[in-house]
Write a protein that holds these residues in place. Sequence first.
Motif, PDB file in Angstrom:
ATOM      1  N   LEU A 118      23.778  -8.345 -72.712  1.00 21.59           N
ATOM      2  CA  LEU A 118      25.225  -8.569 -72.674  1.00 21.59           C
ATOM      3  C   LEU A 118      25.649  -9.819 -73.427  1.00 21.59           C
ATOM      4  O   LEU A 118      26.589 -10.515 -73.027  1.00 21.59           O
ATOM      5  CB  LEU A 118      25.733  -8.600 -71.233  1.00 21.59           C
ATOM      6  CG  LEU A 118      25.395  -7.381 -70.383  1.00 21.59           C
ATOM      7  CD1 LEU A 118      25.826  -7.603 -68.948  1.00 21.59           C
ATOM      8  CD2 LEU A 118      26.029  -6.128 -70.962  1.00 21.59           C
ATOM      9  N   LEU A 119      24.984 -10.102 -74.539  1.00 14.60           N
ATOM     10  CA  LEU A 119      25.297 -11.283 -75.340  1.00 14.60           C
ATOM     11  C   LEU A 119      26.782 -11.361 -75.684  1.00 14.60           C
ATOM     12  O   LEU A 119      27.406 -12.411 -75.532  1.00 14.60           O
ATOM     13  CB  LEU A 119      24.455 -11.300 -76.626  1.00 14.60           C
ATOM     14  CG  LEU A 119      24.812 -12.379 -77.644  1.00 14.60           C
ATOM     15  CD1 LEU A 119      24.611 -13.768 -77.047  1.00 14.60           C
ATOM     16  CD2 LEU A 119      23.981 -12.195 -78.913  1.00 14.60           C
ATOM     17  N   ALA A 120      27.359 -10.256 -76.128  1.00 12.68           N
ATOM     18  CA  ALA A 120      28.772 -10.260 -76.528  1.00 12.68           C
ATOM     19  C   ALA A 120      29.670 -10.677 -75.367  1.00 12.68           C
ATOM     20  O   ALA A 120      30.556 -11.528 -75.527  1.00 12.68           O
ATOM     21  CB  ALA A 120      29.180  -8.884 -77.053  1.00 12.68           C
ATOM     22  N   SER A 121      29.433 -10.117 -74.209  1.00  7.37           N
ATOM     23  CA  SER A 121      30.246 -10.441 -73.030  1.00  7.37           C
ATOM     24  C   SER A 121      30.076 -11.897 -72.622  1.00  7.37           C
ATOM     25  O   SER A 121      31.044 -12.567 -72.248  1.00  7.37           O
ATOM     26  CB  SER A 121      29.886  -9.535 -71.860  1.00  7.37           C
ATOM     27  OG  SER A 121      30.213  -8.199 -72.165  1.00  7.37           O
ATOM     28  N   HIS A 122      28.844 -12.392 -72.694  1.00  8.94           N
ATOM     29  CA  HIS A 122      28.596 -13.781 -72.318  1.00  8.94           C
ATOM     30  C   HIS A 122      29.280 -14.743 -73.288  1.00  8.94           C
ATOM     31  O   HIS A 122      29.865 -15.746 -72.864  1.00  8.94           O
ATOM     32  CB  HIS A 122      27.100 -14.078 -72.239  1.00  8.94           C
ATOM     33  CG  HIS A 122      26.396 -13.335 -71.152  1.00  8.94           C
ATOM     34  ND1 HIS A 122      26.921 -13.142 -69.893  1.00  8.94           N
ATOM     35  CD2 HIS A 122      25.185 -12.724 -71.145  1.00  8.94           C
ATOM     36  CE1 HIS A 122      26.063 -12.457 -69.153  1.00  8.94           C
ATOM     37  NE2 HIS A 122      25.011 -12.187 -69.895  1.00  8.94           N
ATOM     38  N   LEU A 123      29.205 -14.449 -74.578  1.00 11.77           N
ATOM     39  CA  LEU A 123      29.874 -15.307 -75.562  1.00 11.77           C
ATOM     40  C   LEU A 123      31.391 -15.277 -75.376  1.00 11.77           C
ATOM     41  O   LEU A 123      32.052 -16.312 -75.429  1.00 11.77           O
ATOM     42  CB  LEU A 123      29.504 -14.889 -76.986  1.00 11.77           C
ATOM     43  CG  LEU A 123      28.118 -15.298 -77.469  1.00 11.77           C
ATOM     44  CD1 LEU A 123      27.832 -14.674 -78.831  1.00 11.77           C
ATOM     45  CD2 LEU A 123      27.989 -16.816 -77.535  1.00 11.77           C
ATOM     46  N   GLU A 124      31.898 -14.086 -75.157  1.00  8.73           N
ATOM     47  CA  GLU A 124      33.339 -13.944 -74.953  1.00  8.73           C
ATOM     48  C   GLU A 124      33.801 -14.704 -73.708  1.00  8.73           C
ATOM     49  O   GLU A 124      34.819 -15.412 -73.727  1.00  8.73           O
ATOM     50  CB  GLU A 124      33.694 -12.461 -74.845  1.00  8.73           C
ATOM     51  CG  GLU A 124      35.138 -12.155 -75.098  1.00  8.73           C
ATOM     52  CD  GLU A 124      35.352 -10.667 -75.324  1.00  8.73           C
ATOM     53  OE1 GLU A 124      36.086 -10.348 -76.267  1.00  8.73           O
ATOM     54  OE2 GLU A 124      34.802  -9.841 -74.572  1.00  8.73           O
ATOM     55  N   ALA A 125      33.031 -14.598 -72.632  1.00 15.59           N
ATOM     56  CA  ALA A 125      33.361 -15.314 -71.393  1.00 15.59           C
ATOM     57  C   ALA A 125      33.231 -16.823 -71.590  1.00 15.59           C
ATOM     58  O   ALA A 125      34.034 -17.603 -71.052  1.00 15.59           O
ATOM     59  CB  ALA A 125      32.466 -14.838 -70.250  1.00 15.59           C
TER      60      ALA A 125
END
Length: 141
Positions: A118-125
């Motif tokens: 979930l790299l994308a979600s973590h970066l976005e968060a």
Amino acid sequence: MELLTPLETLCRLILRARELEAQVPALDPDEDPDNVDDIDDGEDDQALSALQDELNSGVEEEITAMLDDLADDQLAETVALAWVGRGTYDVSEWEDACAEANELDPEEAIDELMEMPLLASHLEAGLAAFDYSCEGVGQND
């Protein structure tokens, strides 16, 4: 907090990471399709096969190249943002997150990001925690 990494670069990374996360691994060609241990009538297999894409190694290579092109402090910032987004660190612990991320050599930092579910979600968060957003980034007005 002022970003060291251009927001557009982080947003492009998030977009590409989402593409990578959305891919479904292809079936193993060496796997026996008539495995008797797997009792199934086969009807769902055809419907699911339409949803499966071959893994696009090009996307993974592009993400790795994007990370490799970042300066060391930008790469550490990206790791720290992902850690904040994942909840490993709180916003108030930003300096600690950056210090730990700076201790990683570039190869370790890239591996940390590439292996992060979930790299994308973590970066976005992580961006959102500091009131940054990718909304409207990269769009021509």
